[in-house]
Design an enzyme around this catalytic site. Sequence first.
Site, PDB file in Angstrom:
ATOM      1  N   LYS A  83      -6.848  21.043 -12.365  1.00 28.74           N
ATOM      2  CA  LYS A  83      -6.922  19.787 -12.045  1.00 28.74           C
ATOM      3  C   LYS A  83      -7.860  19.643 -10.686  1.00 28.74           C
ATOM      4  O   LYS A  83      -8.729  18.789 -10.571  1.00 28.74           O
ATOM      5  CB  LYS A  83      -5.484  19.182 -11.626  1.00 28.74           C
ATOM      6  CG  LYS A  83      -4.683  19.046 -13.001  1.00 28.74           C
ATOM      7  CD  LYS A  83      -3.165  18.814 -12.813  1.00 28.74           C
ATOM      8  CE  LYS A  83      -2.464  18.647 -14.116  1.00 28.74           C
ATOM      9  NZ  LYS A  83      -1.101  18.476 -14.255  1.00 28.74           N
ATOM     10  N   ASP A 119       0.236  10.225 -12.927  1.00 23.25           N
ATOM     11  CA  ASP A 119       1.122  10.500 -14.259  1.00 23.25           C
ATOM     12  C   ASP A 119       1.576   9.625 -15.058  1.00 23.25           C
ATOM     13  O   ASP A 119       1.905   9.826 -16.088  1.00 23.25           O
ATOM     14  CB  ASP A 119       2.288  11.606 -13.784  1.00 23.25           C
ATOM     15  CG  ASP A 119       1.613  13.198 -13.696  1.00 23.25           C
ATOM     16  OD1 ASP A 119       0.623  13.719 -14.547  1.00 23.25           O
ATOM     17  OD2 ASP A 119       2.027  13.728 -12.684  1.00 23.25           O
ATOM     18  N   GLN A 127       3.517  18.513  -9.791  1.00 25.91           N
ATOM     19  CA  GLN A 127       3.390  19.444 -10.913  1.00 25.91           C
ATOM     20  C   GLN A 127       4.795  19.620 -11.465  1.00 25.91           C
ATOM     21  O   GLN A 127       5.731  20.129 -10.449  1.00 25.91           O
ATOM     22  CB  GLN A 127       2.627  20.671 -10.701  1.00 25.91           C
ATOM     23  CG  GLN A 127       2.305  21.442 -11.939  1.00 25.91           C
ATOM     24  CD  GLN A 127       1.474  20.907 -13.053  1.00 25.91           C
ATOM     25  OE1 GLN A 127       0.477  19.954 -12.745  1.00 25.91           O
ATOM     26  NE2 GLN A 127       1.535  21.178 -14.153  1.00 25.91           N
TER      27      GLN A 127
HETATM   28  N1  GUN Z   1       3.731  19.644 -16.252  1.00 24.11           N
HETATM   29  C1  GUN Z   1       3.273  19.721 -17.660  1.00 24.11           C
HETATM   30  N2  GUN Z   1       2.439  18.571 -17.898  1.00 24.11           N
HETATM   31  C2  GUN Z   1       2.516  17.959 -16.874  1.00 24.11           C
HETATM   32  C3  GUN Z   1       1.719  16.567 -16.452  1.00 24.11           C
HETATM   33  O1  GUN Z   1       1.072  16.042 -17.297  1.00 24.11           O
HETATM   34  N3  GUN Z   1       1.638  16.342 -15.249  1.00 24.11           N
HETATM   35  C4  GUN Z   1       2.800  16.795 -14.312  1.00 24.11           C
HETATM   36  N4  GUN Z   1       2.709  16.527 -13.229  1.00 24.11           N
HETATM   37  N5  GUN Z   1       3.206  18.181 -14.618  1.00 24.11           N
HETATM   38  C5  GUN Z   1       3.355  18.498 -15.723  1.00 24.11           C
END
Ligand code: GUN
Length: 282
Positions: free
Chosen positions: A52, A119, A96
């Site tokens: 990211k 998100d 995350q």
């Molecule tokens: N863990 C697995 N997929 C995601 C996601 O799309 N966003 C976040 N914040 N955590 C995750």
Amino acid sequence: MAKLINGKEVSSAVKKKVGDEVLLLKQKGIIPGLAVVLVGDDPASRIYVNNKKKACEQVGIYSVEYTLPAATTQNELINLIEKLNCDSKINGILVQLPLPAHIDEKAVIEAISPLKDVDAFNAVNVGRIMQGDYRFLPCTPAGIMELLDYENIDVAGKNCVIIGRSNIVGKPMAMLMLHRDATVTVCHSKTKNLAEICSRADILVAAVGKPRFVTADMVKDGAVVIDVGINRDKDGKLCGDVAFDEVEPKVSYITPVPGGVGPMTIAVLMKNTITAAKLQNN
Ligand code: GUN
């Protein structure tokens, strides 16, 4: 033989557009910023967070990482989020998941300002998605829709089956497909006749989290198969939720792992960060 849907190629095109928009925003004095918060040392989460941050660099988004120890308390994490909610350099906040077991994920997600929730996990944004009002796109499902659109695969009237009912993928995926006039079935661990339901799908989305769960007998000839899984098999090899080798010869389109859905999730996150920067700067 199936056509491979190339997530790397489609995500590069999305990121190129985002990069162009970032340049326009910068000309107006707006520098989009994303805070990425990682609690603990889960190796998979570490890789996702690195990817990211790398994408932010590619498109010109300012990013800051907060790496907190696994023993961080819920209060400490929420205090950080509240600080970031007030930080004008930060437009998007991404925590995350999963979080360590002693932290209530829901409380943390709800602490993020709905305007910075890139998100689209908090209740306000989930509610908007239910209504078909996409201020922030749910990253993985929206990335999947971009892949289908890129291949001109229309979901309207199709029998779409999603395996997995998570808040991150299964539920928002169902909403996006429903809003595009698909007939949607969501399967899960308690579903009876799962293999039979899957074998009737025109479009099958596997978001189970189990290596090679979807086998050839579970897919219809000529189906479109979207594999959301990122797993390690017993030999430590990266694999999806679909038994690719046996399913691929039967279907018309399939996403590989890696290089399918994964890069799209990040590309949509970049899009959402731009949306956040625009929203916060009117
Ligand atoms: N863990 C697995 N997929 C995601 C996601 O799309 N966003 C976040 N914040 N955590 C995750």
